[in-house]
Design a protein around this motif. Structure first.
Motif, PDB file in Angstrom:
ATOM      1  N   LEU A 276       0.858  -1.234  -0.050  1.00 52.03           N
ATOM      2  CA  LEU A 276      -0.114  -0.087  -0.186  1.00 52.03           C
ATOM      3  C   LEU A 276       0.713   1.004   0.017  1.00 52.03           C
ATOM      4  N   ASN A 277       1.849   1.236   0.594  1.00 55.64           N
ATOM      5  CA  ASN A 277       2.793   2.480   0.783  1.00 55.64           C
ATOM      6  C   ASN A 277       3.385   2.688  -0.568  1.00 55.64           C
ATOM      7  N   ARG A 278       3.649   1.725  -1.456  1.00 57.26           N
ATOM      8  CA  ARG A 278       4.207   1.941  -2.777  1.00 57.26           C
ATOM      9  C   ARG A 278       3.341   2.551  -3.592  1.00 57.26           C
ATOM     10  N   GLN A 279       2.010   2.372  -3.430  1.00 56.51           N
ATOM     11  CA  GLN A 279       0.923   2.769  -4.269  1.00 56.51           C
ATOM     12  C   GLN A 279       0.557   4.157  -4.020  1.00 56.51           C
ATOM     13  N   ASP A 280       0.480   4.299  -2.508  1.00 58.93           N
ATOM     14  CA  ASP A 280      -0.048   5.607  -1.988  1.00 58.93           C
ATOM     15  C   ASP A 280       0.263   5.879  -0.676  1.00 58.93           C
TER      16      ASP A 280
END
Length: 481
Positions: A276-280
């Motif tokens: 999730l951190n990579r995406q947002d």
């Protein structure tokens, strides 16, 4: 004419879907060198689809079979099917396993084959006869699923730290199959049945929440699952529900504070936050602020050491794990708790196994007091009638090799080197501070301390170190020797 749909998941017999072996009792799929562990409810859905292979089953059919007495939203079914597709590597647009039939439901389109199957419900292969197998006595030990209540053993210090300690932000760090989910579920049970603690628990399983929209849906499902806890605190679910996770959290925290209560947020499979951190990245910043609210919430994360990736700053704001470190390591059971688990002392006396003292100590030594290995070895021993046969069965079990491989790859290079060295020298285990170089000795001591806390290494009374359990040692010798 379609045959009548099976209204309940059939008996947990092994079967094949195309070239995948499905083992419902172990909640796993395997194909050549690939092994996938499923959540129990996902396996129940798969078993139901397999029992109705080729037929269209509606969402109501699945709900009636898998969640007969529980209210669930349609999103739970949708996400379960999505989870099964991810496990099989299936494509919703060009399905090879599960087909979506618009406005009707789902259909398992892959070939299903049961051993010893003669056209009815799946049948179990014949097992060795024993009081457990004949049903005279319920089979103890739970393998591959979380437990709580009378099936839960140990972890008293960790439970006290979470429920009574002063920290409001905690990270439960442990290897695969060490019992992190069971600990969260036991904390949920204790908090829900001990109103004097002043907590209302919410168990939030983040598995599969690898996209922002799934993240919000997962929390909405967690609220539905916790509806009884919320209503017990006088908080109607409708008052706090929102499509936005953070809005729901804020509403719930305010409602609980008004009643002089706190939210105990128990977050499982938190490694999903890495994707999730990579995406947002902004989503994790908002989550960190929500979890570390000053009042009304105690946040507990449970994960493997993969989560350390979120400790890297990488941006101007503080890393996500600031405040959650140092983690609370979840390692092997204490001696007394391991013995109690082997003897199943919390079950009625008639249901307890009867292991001799020498067998209890041998089981403890072989398993290094690892709860998953203990339960697997003990269950196989009851099935086979001999401990030696059970040892070989556990050693050759692909699920055991799989989680050893995952744990090995999660530790750093120095720690891996120590494990391989110890595995090759079981009689001359590495003592703490053996190296003469001061920097190397400090690094070795730190690595050993980390490995001991995780249960991958154990230290005897004379200060010597060895691999944490015999099954791990044998795996290391065979795969890295």
């Amino acid at each position: 004419m379609d045959r009548e749909k099976t209204s309940e998941p059939p008996a947990a017999a092994e079967f094949r879907i195309s070239d995948w072996l499905v083992q419902p009792s172990l909640n796993r799929l395997s194909q050549e060198a690939q092994l996938i562990q499923l959540e129990p409810k996902l396996m129940d859905v798969l078993v139901f689809l397999a029992s109705n292979a080729g037929q269209v089953v509606s969402k109501n059919d699945i709900t009636d079979a898998v969640w007969p007495d529980v209210f669930i939203t349609e999103s739970v079914i949708t996400r379960s099917i999505a989870g099964l597709r991810r496990a099989f590597g299936d494509d919703v647009k060009s399905p090879r396993y599960i087909e979506t039939i618009s406005k009707r439901g789902y259909r398992l389109i892959a070939d299903v084959e049961y051993e010893n199957h003669s056209g009815g419900a799946p049948v179990l292969s014949r097992q060795p006869e024993s009081a457990y197998r004949t049903g005279e006595v319920p089979l103890p030990y739970v393998i591959g699923q979380w437990v709580r209540g009378e099936r839960f053993y140990g972890r008293k210090a960790a439970i006290h730290e979470v429920l009574v300690g002063n920290r409001n932000w905690l990270w439960l760090l442990g290897t695969r199959r060490i019992g992190k989910t069971s600990l969260l579920k036991q904390l949920e049970l204790i908090a829900a049945t001990s109103p004097d603690l002043g907590f209302v628990p919410i168990f939030w399983d983040l598995q599969g929440a690898d996209r922002p929209e799934e993240f919000h849906l997962d929390f909405a499902d967690a609220l539905v699952d916790a509806e009884e806890h919320l209503e017990g605190a006088g908080i109607p679910l409708a008052e706090i529900q929102s499509e936005d996770c953070f809005d729901s959290l804020a509403r719930m925290r305010r409602a609980l504070l008004a009643k002089n209560l706190r939210l105990l947020l128990l977050c499982d499979e938190v490694e999903e936050l890495i994707n999730l951190n990579r995406q947002d990245p902004s989503l994790l910043r908002k989550l960190r602020r929500a979890l570390q609210s000053r009042e009304g919430i105690r946040s507990v994360l449970a994960s493997s050491s993969r989560l350390w990736k979120l400790a890297d700053a990488g941006e101007d704001t503080s890393p996500f794990l600031d405040g959650f470190t140092p983690p609370l390591a979840i390692g092997p059971l204490d001696v007394d708790d391991a013995r109690a688990l082997i003897l199943q002392t919390q079950l009625p006396e008639a249901s307890r196994p009867d292991f001799a003292d020498r067998h209890i100590e041998r089981i403890r030594d072989l398993c290094g007091d690892h709860p998953y290995l203990i339960q697997m070895l003990c269950r196989h021993a009851l099935d086979h009638g001999t401990l030696d046969d059970a040892i070989e069965e556990v050693h050759n079990d692909r699920a055991v090799s799989f989680f050893f491989s995952v744990d090995f790859n999660l530790i750093n290079e120095a720690e891996r080197a120590i494990l391989v060295q110890l595995a090759g020298e079981p009689a001359e285990a590495l003592p703490a501070g053996e190296k003469s170089d001061a920097a190397s000795s400090a690094e070795t001591r730190t690595s050993l301390a980390n490995l001991v806390s995780l249960g991958l290494v154990r230290r005897n009374v004379s200060g010597r170190h060895s691999v944490g359990n015999e099954f791990l040692r044998r795996w290391l010798v065979e795969s890295h020797g």
